[in-house]
Design a protein around this motif. Sequence first.
Motif, PDB file in Angstrom:
ATOM      1  N   LYS A 113      33.445  30.336  36.521  1.00  0.00           N
ATOM      2  CA  LYS A 113      34.211  31.416  35.881  1.00  0.00           C
ATOM      3  C   LYS A 113      35.534  30.937  35.309  1.00  0.00           C
ATOM      4  O   LYS A 113      35.953  31.371  34.233  1.00  0.00           O
ATOM      5  CB  LYS A 113      34.474  32.541  36.891  1.00  0.00           C
ATOM      6  CG  LYS A 113      33.252  33.346  37.271  1.00  0.00           C
ATOM      7  CD  LYS A 113      33.618  34.410  38.294  1.00  0.00           C
ATOM      8  CE  LYS A 113      32.374  35.181  38.751  1.00  0.00           C
ATOM      9  NZ  LYS A 113      32.713  36.165  39.797  1.00  0.00           N
ATOM     10  N   GLU A 165      32.638  33.658  47.037  1.00  0.00           N
ATOM     11  CA  GLU A 165      31.260  33.524  46.568  1.00  0.00           C
ATOM     12  C   GLU A 165      30.403  32.631  47.454  1.00  0.00           C
ATOM     13  O   GLU A 165      29.183  32.751  47.455  1.00  0.00           O
ATOM     14  CB  GLU A 165      31.252  33.036  45.120  1.00  0.00           C
ATOM     15  CG  GLU A 165      31.873  34.074  44.172  1.00  0.00           C
ATOM     16  CD  GLU A 165      31.690  33.751  42.713  1.00  0.00           C
ATOM     17  OE1 GLU A 165      31.222  32.639  42.385  1.00  0.00           O
ATOM     18  OE2 GLU A 165      32.009  34.620  41.868  1.00  0.00           O
ATOM     19  N   THR A 251      41.946  37.426  35.847  1.00  0.00           N
ATOM     20  CA  THR A 251      40.860  36.813  35.084  1.00  0.00           C
ATOM     21  C   THR A 251      41.290  35.626  34.236  1.00  0.00           C
ATOM     22  O   THR A 251      40.452  34.876  33.742  1.00  0.00           O
ATOM     23  CB  THR A 251      40.238  37.858  34.137  1.00  0.00           C
ATOM     24  OG1 THR A 251      41.225  38.243  33.156  1.00  0.00           O
ATOM     25  CG2 THR A 251      39.763  39.081  34.901  1.00  0.00           C
TER      26      THR A 251
END
Length: 285
Positions: A113, A165, A251
């Motif tokens: 990401k 994660e 982000t």
Amino acid sequence: MYIINKIHILRKEIILIKKTDKKIGLVPTMGNLHDGHIKLILLAQKYSDIVIVSIFVNPMQFNCLLDLKKYPRTFKEDCEILKQYNVDIVFSPNINDIYPNDIKNQTFVEVPKLSNILEGAARPGHFKGVTTIISKLFNLIQPDFSFFGEKDYQQLLIIKILVKELNYMIQIISLPTIRLKNGLALSSRNNNLNSKEKKIAPYLYKIIKKTCENLIKEDNSIRQEIINLSKNLLIKKGFSIDIFNIYDCRTLKTPSKNSKNIILIASVWLGKTRLLDNKKIFSTI
């Protein structure tokens, strides 16, 4: 203070600690310790019964062999500092134990990401090296807490995603950037600055602060103009800019006009030294 450099010895020690239900705090470092590391250790001692400091110059996160060779190794001096602060264990493994095969053939961990943008785009493979060694340390030490500075903000976000994660039961605790009185963020890289550059380097944070103040005061429509003026000022001072812009704190994407989570991130060169810094403008996190 117990200095361990073999994985099998570390494993035995971790098993013994776990039997006592003591909380383990990990402070990962590459050595060449400064006051920023000390602040992390002191924070770790507030949360943990046992504090482990790792010292390992990780070749996998260097995309330049010369930078790896130049990185200062000060293990003896570092251990003297760590003794003064009552660190329980120093883990300083051999490269061949951490990477038994050629690094190019090494199993790796990557957070797609965020690993290939901003600092990751400027330094291909860097964050893959970071997340791989951090995963190894987490697997070996099994800490309850791990402590990181906020100067490398992108790295901090990536490690938080890694923990979430991969389902690690580890709490990541961050510490605001520790600075000299002149504002320069503490970093082992600062040792590479010459006397002239050391006088110029504090202007980076001064300009970051002024930019943030202007962004808060002025209308969103002239955000880019404010940033461009600051870039020009940095260039006039002698910096070469890789990154100097605002991003969403969560982000690292371009923030919306109404975003309440904005950070200014800077990655610049001063001579042959790369300097990182940042400042949150608005943040609810």
